[in-house]
Write a protein that holds these residues in place. Structure first.
Motif, PDB file in Angstrom:
ATOM      1  N   UNK B   4      25.371 -34.418   2.576  1.00  0.00           N
ATOM      2  CA  UNK B   4      24.782 -35.409   1.781  1.00  0.00           C
ATOM      3  C   UNK B   4      24.866 -36.721   2.425  1.00  0.00           C
ATOM      4  N   UNK B   5      23.480 -37.475   2.368  1.00  0.00           N
ATOM      5  CA  UNK B   5      23.734 -38.925   3.205  1.00  0.00           C
ATOM      6  C   UNK B   5      23.198 -39.866   1.884  1.00  0.00           C
ATOM      7  N   UNK B   6      24.165 -40.934   1.597  1.00  0.00           N
ATOM      8  CA  UNK B   6      23.808 -41.984   0.642  1.00  0.00           C
ATOM      9  C   UNK B   6      23.751 -43.251   1.575  1.00  0.00           C
ATOM     10  N   UNK B   7      22.551 -43.771   2.032  1.00  0.00           N
ATOM     11  CA  UNK B   7      22.319 -44.751   2.971  1.00  0.00           C
ATOM     12  C   UNK B   7      22.756 -46.051   2.542  1.00  0.00           C
ATOM     13  N   UNK B   8      22.884 -46.413   1.118  1.00  0.00           N
ATOM     14  CA  UNK B   8      23.225 -47.685   0.885  1.00  0.00           C
ATOM     15  C   UNK B   8      24.886 -47.625   0.261  1.00  0.00           C
ATOM     16  N   UNK B   9      25.776 -48.355   0.931  1.00  0.00           N
ATOM     17  CA  UNK B   9      27.086 -48.417   0.592  1.00  0.00           C
ATOM     18  C   UNK B   9      27.196 -49.188  -0.545  1.00  0.00           C
ATOM     19  N   UNK B  10      26.564 -50.331  -0.614  1.00  0.00           N
ATOM     20  CA  UNK B  10      26.658 -51.496  -1.748  1.00  0.00           C
ATOM     21  C   UNK B  10      25.363 -51.689  -2.059  1.00  0.00           C
ATOM     22  N   UNK B  11      25.233 -51.975  -3.351  1.00  0.00           N
ATOM     23  CA  UNK B  11      23.878 -52.564  -3.938  1.00  0.00           C
ATOM     24  C   UNK B  11      24.213 -53.442  -5.227  1.00  0.00           C
ATOM     25  N   UNK B  12      23.417 -54.654  -5.089  1.00  0.00           N
ATOM     26  CA  UNK B  12      23.702 -55.433  -6.162  1.00  0.00           C
ATOM     27  C   UNK B  12      22.339 -55.714  -6.757  1.00  0.00           C
ATOM     28  N   UNK B  13      22.414 -55.345  -8.083  1.00  0.00           N
ATOM     29  CA  UNK B  13      21.248 -55.781  -8.850  1.00  0.00           C
ATOM     30  C   UNK B  13      21.522 -56.620 -10.206  1.00  0.00           C
ATOM     31  N   UNK B  14      20.470 -57.281 -10.934  1.00  0.00           N
ATOM     32  CA  UNK B  14      20.684 -58.147 -11.853  1.00  0.00           C
ATOM     33  C   UNK B  14      20.349 -57.042 -13.068  1.00  0.00           C
ATOM     34  N   UNK B  19      16.705 -49.897 -11.161  1.00  0.00           N
ATOM     35  CA  UNK B  19      17.785 -49.297 -10.313  1.00  0.00           C
ATOM     36  C   UNK B  19      17.063 -48.121  -9.266  1.00  0.00           C
ATOM     37  N   UNK B  20      17.508 -47.821  -8.118  1.00  0.00           N
ATOM     38  CA  UNK B  20      17.343 -46.646  -7.350  1.00  0.00           C
ATOM     39  C   UNK B  20      18.271 -46.421  -6.372  1.00  0.00           C
ATOM     40  N   UNK B  21      18.973 -45.454  -6.545  1.00  0.00           N
ATOM     41  CA  UNK B  21      20.049 -45.102  -5.600  1.00  0.00           C
ATOM     42  C   UNK B  21      19.469 -44.034  -4.616  1.00  0.00           C
ATOM     43  N   UNK B  22      19.648 -44.134  -3.504  1.00  0.00           N
ATOM     44  CA  UNK B  22      19.012 -42.937  -2.625  1.00  0.00           C
ATOM     45  C   UNK B  22      20.154 -41.946  -2.307  1.00  0.00           C
ATOM     46  N   UNK B  23      19.569 -40.699  -2.105  1.00  0.00           N
ATOM     47  CA  UNK B  23      20.391 -39.588  -1.624  1.00  0.00           C
ATOM     48  C   UNK B  23      19.623 -38.623  -0.799  1.00  0.00           C
ATOM     49  N   UNK B  24      19.930 -38.242   0.242  1.00  0.00           N
ATOM     50  CA  UNK B  24      19.216 -37.333   1.107  1.00  0.00           C
ATOM     51  C   UNK B  24      20.120 -36.053   1.473  1.00  0.00           C
ATOM     52  N   UNK B  25      19.834 -34.806   1.195  1.00  0.00           N
ATOM     53  CA  UNK B  25      20.792 -33.685   1.464  1.00  0.00           C
ATOM     54  C   UNK B  25      20.355 -32.975   2.535  1.00  0.00           C
ATOM     55  N   UNK B  26      21.015 -31.973   3.154  1.00  0.00           N
ATOM     56  CA  UNK B  26      20.898 -30.938   3.986  1.00  0.00           C
ATOM     57  C   UNK B  26      21.303 -29.708   3.426  1.00  0.00           C
ATOM     58  N   UNK B  27      20.713 -28.717   3.233  1.00  0.00           N
ATOM     59  CA  UNK B  27      21.006 -27.507   2.851  1.00  0.00           C
ATOM     60  C   UNK B  27      20.087 -26.314   2.943  1.00  0.00           C
ATOM     61  N   UNK B  28      20.543 -25.109   3.434  1.00  0.00           N
ATOM     62  CA  UNK B  28      19.864 -24.202   3.978  1.00  0.00           C
ATOM     63  C   UNK B  28      18.878 -23.370   2.882  1.00  0.00           C
ATOM     64  N   UNK B  66      14.771 -37.652  -9.194  1.00  0.00           N
ATOM     65  CA  UNK B  66      13.625 -36.871  -8.845  1.00  0.00           C
ATOM     66  C   UNK B  66      14.100 -36.055  -7.758  1.00  0.00           C
ATOM     67  N   UNK B  67      13.679 -34.690  -7.857  1.00  0.00           N
ATOM     68  CA  UNK B  67      14.166 -33.861  -6.578  1.00  0.00           C
ATOM     69  C   UNK B  67      12.641 -33.688  -5.661  1.00  0.00           C
ATOM     70  N   UNK B  68      12.927 -34.111  -4.552  1.00  0.00           N
ATOM     71  CA  UNK B  68      11.689 -34.065  -3.810  1.00  0.00           C
ATOM     72  C   UNK B  68      11.907 -33.135  -2.606  1.00  0.00           C
ATOM     73  N   UNK B  69      11.375 -31.823  -2.533  1.00  0.00           N
ATOM     74  CA  UNK B  69      12.027 -31.161  -1.671  1.00  0.00           C
ATOM     75  C   UNK B  69      11.327 -31.306  -0.200  1.00  0.00           C
ATOM     76  N   UNK B  70      10.250 -31.761  -0.245  1.00  0.00           N
ATOM     77  CA  UNK B  70       9.764 -32.343   1.298  1.00  0.00           C
ATOM     78  C   UNK B  70      10.350 -33.514   1.727  1.00  0.00           C
ATOM     79  N   UNK B  71      11.014 -34.385   1.001  1.00  0.00           N
ATOM     80  CA  UNK B  71      11.789 -35.340   1.591  1.00  0.00           C
ATOM     81  C   UNK B  71      13.294 -35.246   1.721  1.00  0.00           C
ATOM     82  N   UNK B  72      13.618 -34.083   1.140  1.00  0.00           N
ATOM     83  CA  UNK B  72      15.107 -33.527   1.026  1.00  0.00           C
ATOM     84  C   UNK B  72      15.726 -34.741   0.304  1.00  0.00           C
ATOM     85  N   UNK B  73      15.218 -35.115  -0.822  1.00  0.00           N
ATOM     86  CA  UNK B  73      16.020 -36.422  -1.497  1.00  0.00           C
ATOM     87  C   UNK B  73      16.086 -36.081  -3.071  1.00  0.00           C
TER      88      UNK B  73
END
Lengths: 115, 116
Positions: B4-14, B19-28, B66-73
């Motif tokens: 699993x990859x979470x590209x953003x270590x820190x996010x600051x919002x008002x 808000x959107x937090x990103x997540x990409x995964x790798x799984x067979x 939202x699960x997006x298979x095409x983007x593995x996100x």
């Protein structure tokens, strides 16, 4: 929802001693329990998976003789850190799941400090 | 192996902003996906999960993903952030175990800070 408790929440021990951490499922039978370790500002790393009545399965790189896991009943698993050293200081979190469940339910964690 | 990859270590919002937090995964195979939230010194609370079916899943505290298979996100969203949402958020992918539960692999987490 399913509730998992851990005891103690914080423990300080001297280097060379052993410390036991308990993980209990309070309102369900936990067929599988998991133990994780979390370093400050880092993610959770799975240490081992235990099924009630059988030996735990340890992840690669985790010393099974140092981190003793016992899952003797369907509501209790224990993690014993033997001959603790300062580098064992960490946040230990357990989780539990019931038979056939998809979700794990996490305990509140135990902060171990070895001096 | 799953990852699993979470590209953003820190996010600051008002407060009140979206808000959107990103997540990409790798799984067979078809993944079991989770979002957890952790407050300082606390355990993890499940926000939502995806196993199958509708790719937009609703969770607690007004979160959705939202699960997006095409983007593995499997990105986490909230339309209006509250100050109490400040915490660490973990995305995880699970491999189902016969005895129950999933063997979870966590991302490195995203620390959310909310400005008032």
């Amino acid at each position: 929802g399913a509730v998992v408790s851990q005891h103690p929440s914080r423990v300080i021990c001297k280097s060379g001693t052993s410390v036991k951490i308990e993980c209990r499922s309070l309102d369900f039978q936990a067929t599988t329990m998991f133990w994780y370790r979390q370093f400050p500002k880092q993610s959770l790393m799975l240490m081992a998976t235990s099924n009630e009545g059988s030996k735990a399965t340890y992840e690669q790189g985790v010393e099974k003789d140092k981190f003793l896991i016992n899952h003797a009943s369907l509501t209790l698993s224990t993690l014993t850190v033997t001959s603790a050293h300062p580098e064992d200081s960490s946040f230990y979190i357990c989780s539990a799941t019931g038979g056939g469940w998809y979700e794990q339910y996490f305990g509140p964690g135990t902060r171990l400090t070895v001096t | 192996a799953q990852s699993v990859t979470q590209p953003d270590i820190h996010i600051t919002v008002s407060e009140g902003a979206s808000l959107e937090l990103r997540c990409n995964y790798s799984y067979g195979a078809t993944p079991y996906l989770f979002w957890y939230v952790q407050s300082p010194g606390q355990g993890l609370q499940l926000l939502l999960k995806y196993f199958s079916g509708d790719t937009l899943v609703q969770g607690i505290k007004g979160f959705e993903a939202e699960f997006k298979r095409s983007q593995s996100s499997f990105n986490l969203r909230k339309p209006s952030v509250h100050w109490s949402d400040a915490a660490e958020y973990f995305c995880a992918v699970g491999a189902f175990l016969m005895g129950g539960g999933n063997k979870l692999t966590f991302g490195t987490g995203t620390q959310l800070k909310v400005e008032l």
